[in-house]
Design a protein around this motif. Structure first.
Motif, short mmCIF file in Angstrom:
data_model
loop_
_atom_site.label_atom_id
_atom_site.label_comp_id
_atom_site.label_asym_id
_atom_site.label_seq_id
_atom_site.Cartn_x
_atom_site.Cartn_y
_atom_site.Cartn_z
N THR A 52 0.84 -1.18 0.00
CA THR A 52 0.00 0.00 0.00
C THR A 52 0.88 1.25 0.00
N ARG A 53 0.29 2.37 -0.35
CA ARG A 53 1.06 3.61 -0.39
C ARG A 53 1.68 3.92 0.97
N SER A 54 0.99 3.62 2.02
CA SER A 54 1.51 3.86 3.37
C SER A 54 2.62 2.88 3.73
N GLY A 55 2.69 1.78 3.00
CA GLY A 55 3.67 0.76 3.32
C GLY A 55 3.25 -0.16 4.44
N GLY A 56 2.04 0.03 4.94
CA GLY A 56 1.61 -0.74 6.09
C GLY A 56 1.05 -2.11 5.79
N SER A 57 0.64 -2.33 4.56
CA SER A 57 0.04 -3.61 4.19
C SER A 57 0.59 -4.11 2.87
N THR A 58 0.52 -5.43 2.70
CA THR A 58 1.00 -6.04 1.47
C THR A 58 -0.03 -7.00 0.92
N GLY A 59 0.13 -7.34 -0.36
CA GLY A 59 -0.72 -8.34 -1.00
C GLY A 59 0.14 -9.18 -1.92
N TYR A 60 -0.26 -10.45 -2.07
CA TYR A 60 0.50 -11.38 -2.88
C TYR A 60 -0.42 -12.19 -3.77
#
Length: 123
Positions: A52-60
């Protein structure tokens, strides 16, 4: 605007590891959601992983969950893709992408792209 340059691709045997890097320059790095996509010969470009733009979450993508890890270092303006337990089907050109959206796992969601780096996994 942001410029992206990937590195770290190469030839590796099945079961091996590689770490890809994507160096960004231009507008503030933390303003972007960042992602990795890949494209195998004769196939569509597909989503691999994203922040995410905030860097707080990811997806795979399901195909890489548990094997690949995306990370980012805002101080170095760099995104990484650690790839473990590589399989021949991971062979592709890997692209780094940036988006002003909060998050996307679709190719059309990204405005900026690097030139790609080749990853080849031999069996």
């Amino acid at each position: 605007q942001v410029q992206l340059v990937e590195s770290g691709g190469g030839l590796v045997q099945a079961g091996g590891s590689l770490r890809l890097s994507c160096a960004a320059s231009g507008r503030t790095f933390s303003s972007y959601a960042m992602a990795w996509f890949r494209q195998a010969p004769g196939k569509e470009r597909e989503f691999v992983a994203a922040f995410t733009r905030s860097g707080g979450s990811t997806g795979y993508a399901d195909s890489v969950k548990g094997r690949f890890t995306i990370s980012r270092d805002n101080a170095k303006n760099t995104v990484y893709l650690q790839m473990n337990s590589l399989k021949p089907e991971d062979t592709a050109v890997y692209y780094c992408a940036a988006s002003l959206k909060y998050y996307s796992d679709e190719r059309r969601g990204y405005e900026y792209w690097g030139q790609g780096t080749q990853v080849t996994v031999s069996s």
